[in-house]
Design a protein around this motif. Structure first.
Motif, PDB file in Angstrom:
ATOM      1  N   PHE A  23       0.829  -1.206   0.000  1.00 59.24           N
ATOM      2  CA  PHE A  23       0.000   0.000   0.000  1.00 59.24           C
ATOM      3  C   PHE A  23       0.866   1.261   0.000  1.00 59.24           C
ATOM      4  CE2 PHE A  23      -2.288   3.434   2.134  1.00 59.24           C
ATOM      5  CZ  PHE A  23      -3.310   3.610   1.219  1.00 59.24           C
ATOM      6  N   SER A  24       1.952   1.255   0.749  1.00 58.07           N
ATOM      7  CA  SER A  24       2.859   2.413   0.759  1.00 58.07           C
ATOM      8  C   SER A  24       3.430   2.668  -0.630  1.00 58.07           C
ATOM      9  CB  SER A  24       4.005   2.182   1.755  1.00 58.07           C
ATOM     10  OG  SER A  24       3.497   1.993   3.051  1.00 58.07           O
ATOM     11  N   THR A  25       3.815   1.606  -1.297  1.00 55.14           N
ATOM     12  CA  THR A  25       4.349   1.730  -2.656  1.00 55.14           C
ATOM     13  C   THR A  25       3.269   2.211  -3.619  1.00 55.14           C
ATOM     14  OG1 THR A  25       5.897  -0.062  -2.162  1.00 55.14           O
ATOM     15  CG2 THR A  25       5.603   0.513  -4.470  1.00 55.14           C
ATOM     16  N   ALA A  93       9.296   8.601  -8.844  1.00 60.78           N
ATOM     17  CA  ALA A  93      10.156   9.164  -7.800  1.00 60.78           C
ATOM     18  C   ALA A  93      11.483   9.651  -8.376  1.00 60.78           C
ATOM     19  CB  ALA A  93      10.396   8.131  -6.704  1.00 60.78           C
ATOM     20  N   TRP A  94      12.076   8.852  -9.268  1.00 56.83           N
ATOM     21  CA  TRP A  94      13.362   9.254  -9.848  1.00 56.83           C
ATOM     22  C   TRP A  94      13.232  10.471 -10.762  1.00 56.83           C
ATOM     23  CZ3 TRP A  94      18.086   8.361  -8.291  1.00 56.83           C
ATOM     24  CH2 TRP A  94      18.317   7.273  -7.460  1.00 56.83           C
ATOM     25  N   LEU A  95      12.069  10.661 -11.355  1.00 58.16           N
ATOM     26  CA  LEU A  95      11.897  11.807 -12.252  1.00 58.16           C
ATOM     27  C   LEU A  95      11.573  13.114 -11.540  1.00 58.16           C
ATOM     28  CD1 LEU A  95      10.017  10.310 -15.314  1.00 58.16           C
ATOM     29  CD2 LEU A  95      12.385  11.034 -15.172  1.00 58.16           C
ATOM     30  N   VAL A  96      10.852  13.051 -10.434  1.00 59.71           N
ATOM     31  CA  VAL A  96      10.374  14.317  -9.849  1.00 59.71           C
ATOM     32  C   VAL A  96      10.842  14.593  -8.431  1.00 59.71           C
ATOM     33  CG1 VAL A  96       8.343  14.445 -11.329  1.00 59.71           C
ATOM     34  CG2 VAL A  96       8.165  13.289  -9.118  1.00 59.71           C
ATOM     35  N   TRP A  97      11.406  13.643  -7.750  1.00 56.54           N
ATOM     36  CA  TRP A  97      11.795  13.857  -6.361  1.00 56.54           C
ATOM     37  C   TRP A  97      13.314  13.916  -6.230  1.00 56.54           C
ATOM     38  CZ3 TRP A  97       7.979   9.859  -3.802  1.00 56.54           C
ATOM     39  CH2 TRP A  97       6.681  10.372  -3.891  1.00 56.54           C
ATOM     40  N   PRO A  98      13.783  14.447  -5.112  1.00 54.87           N
ATOM     41  CA  PRO A  98      15.239  14.471  -4.891  1.00 54.87           C
ATOM     42  C   PRO A  98      15.806  13.047  -4.850  1.00 54.87           C
ATOM     43  CG  PRO A  98      14.066  15.637  -3.121  1.00 54.87           C
ATOM     44  CD  PRO A  98      13.043  15.028  -4.004  1.00 54.87           C
ATOM     45  N   VAL A  99      17.089  12.952  -5.115  1.00 53.04           N
ATOM     46  CA  VAL A  99      17.747  11.644  -5.188  1.00 53.04           C
ATOM     47  C   VAL A  99      17.559  10.850  -3.904  1.00 53.04           C
ATOM     48  CG1 VAL A  99      19.988  10.490  -5.418  1.00 53.04           C
ATOM     49  CG2 VAL A  99      19.413  12.384  -6.929  1.00 53.04           C
ATOM     50  N   TRP A 100      17.694  11.496  -2.750  1.00 50.60           N
ATOM     51  CA  TRP A 100      17.560  10.756  -1.489  1.00 50.60           C
ATOM     52  C   TRP A 100      16.165  10.141  -1.368  1.00 50.60           C
ATOM     53  CZ3 TRP A 100      13.762  12.082   1.898  1.00 50.60           C
ATOM     54  CH2 TRP A 100      13.232  13.374   1.802  1.00 50.60           C
ATOM     55  N   ALA A 101      15.130  10.849  -1.816  1.00 49.09           N
ATOM     56  CA  ALA A 101      13.767  10.320  -1.754  1.00 49.09           C
ATOM     57  C   ALA A 101      13.584   9.177  -2.754  1.00 49.09           C
ATOM     58  CB  ALA A 101      12.756  11.425  -2.020  1.00 49.09           C
ATOM     59  N   ALA A 102      14.158   9.335  -3.933  1.00 53.80           N
ATOM     60  CA  ALA A 102      14.066   8.282  -4.941  1.00 53.80           C
ATOM     61  C   ALA A 102      14.775   7.011  -4.467  1.00 53.80           C
ATOM     62  CB  ALA A 102      14.652   8.765  -6.262  1.00 53.80           C
ATOM     63  N   ILE A 103      15.876   7.167  -3.771  1.00 52.55           N
ATOM     64  CA  ILE A 103      16.581   6.011  -3.214  1.00 52.55           C
ATOM     65  C   ILE A 103      15.706   5.312  -2.181  1.00 52.55           C
ATOM     66  CG2 ILE A 103      18.533   5.300  -1.758  1.00 52.55           C
ATOM     67  CD1 ILE A 103      20.192   7.470  -3.266  1.00 52.55           C
ATOM     68  N   LEU A 104      15.066   6.087  -1.304  1.00 53.19           N
ATOM     69  CA  LEU A 104      14.166   5.500  -0.301  1.00 53.19           C
ATOM     70  C   LEU A 104      13.003   4.758  -0.966  1.00 53.19           C
ATOM     71  CD1 LEU A 104      13.998   8.291   2.438  1.00 53.19           C
ATOM     72  CD2 LEU A 104      15.180   6.093   2.550  1.00 53.19           C
ATOM     73  N   VAL A 105      12.445   5.344  -2.016  1.00 52.73           N
ATOM     74  CA  VAL A 105      11.353   4.685  -2.743  1.00 52.73           C
ATOM     75  C   VAL A 105      11.858   3.397  -3.384  1.00 52.73           C
ATOM     76  CG1 VAL A 105       9.780   4.885  -4.715  1.00 52.73           C
ATOM     77  CG2 VAL A 105      10.031   6.799  -3.114  1.00 52.73           C
ATOM     78  N   SER A 106      13.056   3.416  -3.928  1.00 50.48           N
ATOM     79  CA  SER A 106      13.624   2.213  -4.542  1.00 50.48           C
ATOM     80  C   SER A 106      13.827   1.104  -3.517  1.00 50.48           C
ATOM     81  CB  SER A 106      14.941   2.546  -5.237  1.00 50.48           C
ATOM     82  OG  SER A 106      14.728   3.490  -6.267  1.00 50.48           O
ATOM     83  N   VAL A 107      14.287   1.480  -2.330  1.00 51.02           N
ATOM     84  CA  VAL A 107      14.461   0.489  -1.252  1.00 51.02           C
ATOM     85  C   VAL A 107      13.096  -0.065  -0.832  1.00 51.02           C
ATOM     86  CG1 VAL A 107      15.181   0.203   1.160  1.00 51.02           C
ATOM     87  CG2 VAL A 107      16.653   1.426  -0.453  1.00 51.02           C
ATOM     88  N   LEU A 108      12.105   0.814  -0.687  1.00 54.57           N
ATOM     89  CA  LEU A 108      10.754   0.372  -0.358  1.00 54.57           C
ATOM     90  C   LEU A 108      10.211  -0.571  -1.431  1.00 54.57           C
ATOM     91  CD1 LEU A 108       8.110   0.494   1.303  1.00 54.57           C
ATOM     92  CD2 LEU A 108       7.507   2.518  -0.056  1.00 54.57           C
ATOM     93  N   ALA A 109      10.443  -0.236  -2.687  1.00 50.69           N
ATOM     94  CA  ALA A 109       9.977  -1.072  -3.794  1.00 50.69           C
ATOM     95  C   ALA A 109      10.625  -2.458  -3.737  1.00 50.69           C
ATOM     96  CB  ALA A 109      10.267  -0.396  -5.129  1.00 50.69           C
TER      97      ALA A 109
END
Length: 126
Positions: A23-25, A93-109
């Motif tokens: 659900f978070s993803t 996330a990688w297109l619109v958010w800062p790199v640190w946030a995109a990394i967190l989303v990638s880890v969550l994914a």
């Protein structure tokens, strides 16, 4: 000889953590993907993406995996929809958010995919 479970791990206590991760993803996909499309294309297309990302998993489901299923679909369809949402979350996330946030989303994914494996095994058996 073992008998296959009638309901997926998603409907048991075993499915709580994967459900929270999924659900978070999904929530991130619903925000990030339309945002990315709106930034690069159009707001109308972003609305279409938003409706598709929410609508498809709402309409299609595998019997035994959800309490209510509008349109019954085989397990591989449910898996494909989860993969679509995970990919949309990471892509957006990688297109619109800062790199640190995109990394967190990638880890969550990645955590979501790993947690989904028992459910996906069940879904492939349907």
């Amino acid at each position: 000889m073992s008998e296959r479970a009638v309901t997926s791990p998603n409907m048991t206590d075993q499915g709580r953590i994967p459900s929270v991760l999924r659900f978070s993803t999904e929530l991130i996909a619903w925000i990030a993907a339309p945002w990315a499309v709106a930034d690069r294309s159009s707001v109308v297309l972003a609305l279409v993406v938003f409706v598709v990302l929410i609508g498809l998993p709402t309409v299609f489901g595998t019997v035994g995996d959800k309490k209510q299923v509008m349109v019954a679909a085989p397990g591989w369809v449910t898996i494909a929809l989860v993969v679509l949402l995970v990919a949309a979350a990471v892509w957006g996330a990688w297109l619109v958010w800062p790199v640190w946030a995109a990394i967190l989303v990638s880890v969550l994914a990645a955590a979501t995919v790993i947690a989904e494996i028992p459910r996906w095994r069940w879904l492939l058996g349907t």
